[in-house]
Design an enzyme around this catalytic site. Structure first.
Site, PDB file in Angstrom:
ATOM      1  N   LYS A 109       0.805  -1.239   0.000  1.00  0.00           N
ATOM      2  CA  LYS A 109       0.000   0.000   0.000  1.00  0.00           C
ATOM      3  C   LYS A 109       0.835   1.285   0.000  1.00  0.00           C
ATOM      4  CE  LYS A 109      -3.412  -1.059  -0.619  1.00  0.00           C
ATOM      5  NZ  LYS A 109      -3.785  -1.767  -1.885  1.00  0.00           N
TER       6      LYS A 109
ATOM      7  N   HIS B  80       6.919  -7.601  -2.399  1.00  0.00           N
ATOM      8  CA  HIS B  80       6.703  -6.864  -1.144  1.00  0.00           C
ATOM      9  C   HIS B  80       7.584  -7.379  -0.004  1.00  0.00           C
ATOM     10  CE1 HIS B  80       3.357  -4.400  -2.335  1.00  0.00           C
ATOM     11  NE2 HIS B  80       2.530  -5.393  -2.561  1.00  0.00           N
TER      12      HIS B  80
END
Ligand code: PPS
Length: 324
Positions: free
Chosen positions: A51, A149
């Site tokens: 995010k 990630h």
């Protein structure tokens, strides 16, 4: 679906390795041995804590690498063009044929029913295959662009050793936690609707999936001066997009004309990305608000104070700071 009574959010089948919490769809084989990902010298990675602006950064990098060919970027969903190497959706992988036929039938339902009420994204056969990231990246043509990630210590070892170019994008943690909450609210099979307080507590205690935000970001920041690593900030991408495009182009060693820059900026604008189905992962509300400061709508005064104190302590001496 998640255990919402606990002090920390616990997602079903989440696991821990080396003190870091991972959701079940992070391939445990890579986490246990990041050396199993085979990398080539010309691979380019976009890395981040979830995010943080990964999707828009990937669009920008892909356009810099393909001569700002916007149509190529729109030609397929981003997760097929730029797969996430550690993605491992066991259910989709095991029952691939079932899901393949299910998606065929499901595609006949009206989009509004699928996205607004059933909330199951419509996946193409390639997207189904991309849920096994480790295998899928093998099929990509060179030079490959890969999303990841994973924290530095679990990042594909060969990428570090072979000096593959890695663009790390970081965002202020207050907006990250708010964005992550929305993401998990819409993400099957979790649909986390639990209280904000519990979510916030899990994040601030470093027990959120992908681990402690400070550990993740500071570790990459500490490696920022290595010639194959570029450290970017989401806030710069929003406020100084042209400069960020130029900085990334210099790092990638590609020449960009003013016209190319304009095309990249237009394609990567929040408005255009929100309307672009190839980056919306089945219309899941992925491209949500795209602003700096949405956290002010969620953090209580006490939480803000507590967070600032922790931020001051953890960031002291790092030379790293964020705008919020
Ligand atoms: S993910 O799931 O980790 O890959 O998500 P990621 O792409 O890292 O982050 C999603 C947030 O980035 C915002 N976003 C954008 N902001 C500005 N401009 C553009 N073009 C853009 N595209 C995506 C997206 O809206 C998410 O932030 P929030 O705060 O939830 O809106």
């Amino acid at each position: 679906m998640a255990d919402q009574e606990a002090e920390h959010v616990k997602f079903p089948r989440q696991y821990e390795h080396g003190g870091v919490t991972f959701l079940e769809f992070v391939n445990p084989d890579i986490v246990r041995d990041p050396g199993i990902v085979s990398c080539r010298e010309d691979d380019v990675f976009v890395a981040s804590y979830p995010k943080s602006g990964t999707t828009v950064t990937i669009e920008m990098v892909a356009l810099l690498l393909n001569g700002a060919d916007v149509e190529a970027n729109r030609s397929a969903p981003q997760n097929v063009r730029v797969p996430m190497v550690e993605l491992y959706f066991k259910m989709f992988i095991r029952f691939r044929w079932f899901f393949f036929f299910f998606m065929k039938i499901y595609s006949f339902l009206p989009a509004i029913l699928r996205y607004r009420y059933l909330k199951i994204p419509l996946l193409t056969p390639e997207e189904l295959d991309s849920t096994d990231g480790l295998k899928f990246v093998e099929k990509l043509p060179r030079p490959r662009l890969i999303k990841c990630h994973l924290p530095y210590q679990f990042f594909p070892t060969q990428a570090i050793q072979k000096k593959c170019k890695i663009i790390y994008i970081a965002r202020n943690p207050k907006d990250v936690v708010v964005s992550l909450r929305y993401h998990l609210k819409n993400l099957p099979p979790y649909f986390y609707w639990g209280p904000w307080d519990t979510f916030y507590r899990t994040f601030i205690d470093g027990k959120m999936c992908h681990g402690d935000w400070f550990d993740h970001v500071i570790e990459w920041w500490n490696h920022r001066e290595e010639r194959n690593i570029l450290f970017l900030k989401y806030e710069d991408l929003i406020k100084r997009p042209r400069e960020t495009v130029r900085e990334t182009a210099r790092f990638l060693d590609v020449e960009v004309t003013k016209d190319m820059e304009d095309r990249i900026l237009d394609h990567c604008s929040f408005k255009n990305m929100k309307e672009n189905p190839s980056v919306n992962f089945g219309g899941s509300g992925f491209i949500r608000k795209g602003i700096i400061g949405d956290w002010t709508n969620y953090f209580t005064v006490a939480q803000d104070k507590e967070f600032d104190k922790l931020y001051g302590k953890r960031m002291r001496g790092t030379g790293l700071d964020f705008e919020w």
